[in-house]
Design a protein around this motif. Sequence first.
Motif, mmCIF file in Angstrom:
data_model
loop_
_atom_site.group_PDB
_atom_site.id
_atom_site.type_symbol
_atom_site.label_atom_id
_atom_site.label_comp_id
_atom_site.label_asym_id
_atom_site.label_seq_id
_atom_site.Cartn_x
_atom_site.Cartn_y
_atom_site.Cartn_z
ATOM 1 N N PHE A 98 39.663 38.956 -20.923
ATOM 2 C CA PHE A 98 40.106 37.615 -21.326
ATOM 3 C C PHE A 98 38.917 36.742 -21.726
ATOM 4 N N LEU A 99 38.060 37.299 -22.600
ATOM 5 C CA LEU A 99 36.873 36.583 -23.069
ATOM 6 C C LEU A 99 36.915 36.316 -24.577
ATOM 7 N N LEU A 100 38.118 36.410 -25.171
ATOM 8 C CA LEU A 100 38.265 36.145 -26.598
ATOM 9 C C LEU A 100 39.047 34.854 -26.816
ATOM 10 N N ASN A 101 38.790 34.190 -27.956
ATOM 11 C CA ASN A 101 39.508 32.947 -28.243
ATOM 12 C C ASN A 101 40.886 33.238 -28.843
ATOM 13 N N LYS A 102 41.573 32.195 -29.287
ATOM 14 C CA LYS A 102 42.944 32.352 -29.784
ATOM 15 C C LYS A 102 43.026 33.301 -30.976
ATOM 16 N N ILE A 142 31.453 30.674 -22.796
ATOM 17 C CA ILE A 142 32.366 31.384 -23.692
ATOM 18 C C ILE A 142 33.677 30.625 -23.716
ATOM 19 N N ILE A 143 34.112 30.243 -24.915
ATOM 20 C CA ILE A 143 35.392 29.550 -25.065
ATOM 21 C C ILE A 143 36.455 30.620 -25.308
ATOM 22 N N CYS A 144 37.405 30.717 -24.381
ATOM 23 C CA CYS A 144 38.313 31.855 -24.425
ATOM 24 C C CYS A 144 39.691 31.488 -23.869
ATOM 25 N N GLU A 145 40.640 32.357 -24.117
ATOM 26 C CA GLU A 145 41.985 32.237 -23.562
ATOM 27 C C GLU A 145 41.977 32.982 -22.223
ATOM 28 N N HIS A 146 41.865 32.235 -21.134
ATOM 29 C CA HIS A 146 41.648 32.784 -19.796
ATOM 30 C C HIS A 146 42.888 32.575 -18.938
ATOM 31 N N PRO A 147 43.153 33.449 -17.971
ATOM 32 C CA PRO A 147 44.319 33.236 -17.084
ATOM 33 C C PRO A 147 44.325 31.835 -16.490
ATOM 34 N N ASP A 148 45.499 31.206 -16.458
ATOM 35 C CA ASP A 148 45.575 29.798 -16.061
ATOM 36 C C ASP A 148 45.647 29.586 -14.554
ATOM 37 N N ILE A 162 50.600 37.801 -18.377
ATOM 38 C CA ILE A 162 49.595 36.868 -17.868
ATOM 39 C C ILE A 162 49.541 35.643 -18.770
ATOM 40 N N GLN A 163 49.720 34.458 -18.172
ATOM 41 C CA GLN A 163 49.674 33.208 -18.932
ATOM 42 C C GLN A 163 48.231 32.723 -19.027
ATOM 43 N N THR A 164 47.867 32.235 -20.211
ATOM 44 C CA THR A 164 46.477 31.827 -20.430
ATOM 45 C C THR A 164 46.387 30.399 -20.936
ATOM 46 N N GLU A 165 45.185 29.848 -20.849
ATOM 47 C CA GLU A 165 44.877 28.548 -21.428
ATOM 48 C C GLU A 165 43.423 28.579 -21.886
ATOM 49 N N THR A 166 43.086 27.689 -22.822
ATOM 50 C CA THR A 166 41.728 27.655 -23.341
ATOM 51 C C THR A 166 40.780 27.087 -22.297
ATOM 52 N N LYS A 167 39.753 27.850 -21.973
ATOM 53 C CA LYS A 167 38.779 27.422 -20.971
ATOM 54 C C LYS A 167 37.375 27.712 -21.455
ATOM 55 N N GLU A 168 36.423 27.031 -20.817
ATOM 56 C CA GLU A 168 35.009 27.327 -21.033
ATOM 57 C C GLU A 168 34.504 28.072 -19.801
ATOM 58 N N ILE A 169 34.073 29.309 -20.008
ATOM 59 C CA ILE A 169 33.537 30.121 -18.919
ATOM 60 C C ILE A 169 32.015 30.092 -19.015
ATOM 61 N N ASP A 193 25.619 35.534 -8.954
ATOM 62 C CA ASP A 193 26.759 35.406 -9.870
ATOM 63 C C ASP A 193 26.785 36.605 -10.815
ATOM 64 N N ASN A 194 27.887 37.338 -10.816
ATOM 65 C CA ASN A 194 28.022 38.544 -11.631
ATOM 66 C C ASN A 194 27.991 38.242 -13.121
ATOM 67 N N LYS A 195 28.284 36.978 -13.491
ATOM 68 C CA LYS A 195 28.300 36.625 -14.913
ATOM 69 C C LYS A 195 26.906 36.700 -15.526
ATOM 70 N N LYS A 196 25.869 36.597 -14.699
ATOM 71 C CA LYS A 196 24.513 36.772 -15.216
ATOM 72 C C LYS A 196 24.334 38.177 -15.787
ATOM 73 N N LYS A 197 24.867 39.160 -15.070
ATOM 74 C CA LYS A 197 24.774 40.541 -15.535
ATOM 75 C C LYS A 197 25.644 40.747 -16.771
ATOM 76 N N ILE A 198 26.836 40.132 -16.772
ATOM 77 C CA ILE A 198 27.727 40.242 -17.931
ATOM 78 C C ILE A 198 27.053 39.670 -19.169
ATOM 79 N N TRP A 199 26.423 38.505 -19.038
ATOM 80 C CA TRP A 199 25.763 37.854 -20.170
ATOM 81 C C TRP A 199 24.570 38.691 -20.650
ATOM 82 N N THR A 200 23.811 39.248 -19.719
ATOM 83 C CA THR A 200 22.671 40.088 -20.091
ATOM 84 C C THR A 200 23.119 41.276 -20.932
ATOM 85 N N ASN A 201 24.203 41.909 -20.536
ATOM 86 C CA ASN A 201 24.700 43.059 -21.291
ATOM 87 C C ASN A 201 25.385 42.646 -22.588
ATOM 88 N N LEU A 202 26.094 41.513 -22.555
ATOM 89 C CA LEU A 202 26.799 41.060 -23.752
ATOM 90 C C LEU A 202 25.818 40.728 -24.869
#
Length: 640
Positions: free
Chosen positions: A92-96, A120-126, A176-183, A193-202
Motif C-alpha cells: 500500500f505504497l502507491l498513489n491513486k 510517500i504519498i499513498c493510498e494506505h489502510p484507513d 481493505i479500505q484506504t485513504e490518502t496518507k503521507e508515510i 524504525d523499519n522504514k529506514k531499511k525500506i527507504w534504503t532499499n527503495l
Amino acid sequence: MKLNKVKLKNFRGYSKETEILIEDLNVLIGRNDVGKSSILEALDIFFNGKPDKNDLSIDHDNSQVEITCIFNDIPESLILDDTVKTSLKDEFLLNKEGNLEIKKKFPISRTGSVSEESVIICEHPDNPKLEDLLSKKRTTLKLFFEELKIDDKGVNRTKSKEIRKAIRQHFYEDEIQTETKEIKIDGKLDNEDNKKKIWTNLKKYLPLFSLFFVDKPLNDQDSDIQDPMKEIIKEVLKRDEIQPLLDTLKNAVQDASTAMADETIEKLNELDSELAETLKSNFPKEPTWNSIFKLTLEDNRGVPLNKRGSGMRRLVLLSFFRAQIEKRRTANAPNIIYALEEPETSQHPDFQIMIVNALKELSETENAQVLFTTHNSNLAKEISKSSLRYIYKDEQGENQVENGTNDDGTDNENIIDRIIETLGALPDPKNKVQCLIFVEGENDINGLINYSKLLNAHDSEILNLENNEKIAFIPTGGSQLKYYIEKKYLDGLIQAQVHIYDSDVAYYIQSIKDLNAEGNPNKVGYNTSKLELENFLHPDAINECYKELNIPIEITEVLDREDVPKKVAKAVHNTNGDTEWEKMHPDKAKLAEKQKKKLSKAKRQLNNLAIEKMTIERLKERDGFDEIKDWLNKIKTFLN
C-alpha cells in the motif's frame, strides 16, 4: 522505474505548487531567468543533495521547500525489508494512479539551517492501528501478530510481508479500505524504525540523475568534464553484477567493525557499567561508494582534460552521450536521467544539432530519460511537440509550464507560435534555402539523406541531401499535415515544396492527390510505391545491421506491403526478451507504450545503420533505385 512528473512548491520562482510532466525526452524552453534551470536543479536536489536557504521562494507560504517526484513503470516485485520479494502495491505504497509518489520537504529555519524529511504519498489502510505497521521489524511484527491472536495457519512467520498481510486482513472483513496518507520514510526516524531499511532499499530502484553544465567555467575542483567520469562511476556501481559485491564488502566491514566496537564496550563495562549500558554500535549512513572511486581523463603528458580547450571538452561530453547510446543498445543498464543545461550556448550550430540528435537518440534507448533547457526557439523545431515544455511567467509573475500536448493527448497547436512570439525566430542571414522537403518524421529525414548519399556515391550527378544548405526538412507527421497542405501555411514563402509521404495511411495518399491537383509548378508530392520507406530495405542489410549491434536476427524477406519496422522490432524482442511481444506488460496502455518504443528504435536503426549496409545492387533488387532517384532529381530542379 521512470520519472513521470515533478512538482515544485516554494522553490525559487515556483511559489505555488507547479506540476511538470516528464517523458523520455523533455525540452524546457523559455526566456533567460524564467525558471528552466530551476527544474533541473530541483531534480538534482531531490536525487543528490539539499537546497540552501536562498532556494526558498520569496513568496513562500510556510518556510518549506517541497519537491515531489512521481514514478511510473514500477517493478512488479522488489526487495524492501526482507530477502523475500514483495510489491509496492501489496505494501500500500502507491498513489491513486498506481504510481510511486515521493515528496521531499526541506524546512528552512530563521537562521538559514535546512533540514529534510521524505514521505510517500499513498493510498494506505484507513485503520489507525495500521499506521505504523511498516515501522515494525519482524520481531515486533510477530509480537503484534500474537497480541491480535491471529490464526497463523498458512502464514509464513519468517517473512515480514506475509505477517503484515495477515495483520491487515485481520482488521477488515472484506476489501481493505484506504485513504490518502503521507508515510514518513526518512528524516528523524528512530534507528529501530523499519522504514529506514525500506527507504534504503527503495532508493536502489530509483533512477540515477546526472546534471551537466556544457558551458560552465572549469577548475580543478569543479569541472563539467569531470561530470561524465563521475557519472560513469555512479552507473557502474549501480549495475546488477556490481551491487552484490558491494553488499558483501559492506557487510564484512560492518560485521568486523561492530565486533571491535562491542569489544570496546565490554572493556568499558569493566570501568563504568552504567555508561556502557547506554552505548551501542550503529552505522547511521550507507557508504558512499562513488566518493571512494576516482576516474579522470588525461593526455599522454599527464595534462588533465579540464586544462584543455573548451572545444575538446565539449567533444568529450558529446562522446560520452554517444557512448551511452551504444552501451544501452545491448546492455541491461540501470535507469538514469540525463539533464543538460543549454547545449547551444556559445556553440557552433553543427555541435548544437549533433548533441541534440544524440540526446534524442539517447532518450529512445531502454531505461533512459533526457531533459535539457534552451532559450533558442530554432531548436524547438527539431523536437516533437510532446517533448516541449514552455516555461513562462503569467501576469501575476508566477511561473507557469505549458506542455506541447493537451491533456487529451492531442497537439497543443499554439505552443510553437507562443515560443516564437516570446523568443523570436532567428532568420537565415544568407537565405540559402531554396527547397522545403516535407516528410512525416525524423526517421524519414534520416532515411532520405542516407539513400541520397548512397546514390550520390554511385553517380555524382544525383543530389546528395547531406549538409545541403539549399534544402530544409519539415516534419509533418500526425495532425500537422493538414495545416501545411489544407491551410497552405507556408505558401507565402518563395521556396519550392517537395512532399514525400508513405502510402500506409489513406489520408496521406489523398493529401498528395490534392496537392498535385493544385497545379502549382513549385509544389509536388509523392507517395512511396511501397508501404513505407523502410520497405525499400534489403533483408541482408537489416540482418547485417543488427549483427553489428550483437543482436542476431534472421529476416528472410521484405515484402512491399508489410510493416517492416514492426517485423524487425518483434524479431529483436524475440532475440533479447524473455516474454512474448503481446505479453510484455499486463496493462494494455503500458504494453502499447513499450511496443511503441521498440518500434521507434527499430525505425531509427533501419533508417540509419541498415541503410548504411545497402548497396546499389540491393536497392535495385528491391525496385527502389529509380523511384528514389526520381525524387532527388525533382528536388534538384528547384535548386540554382
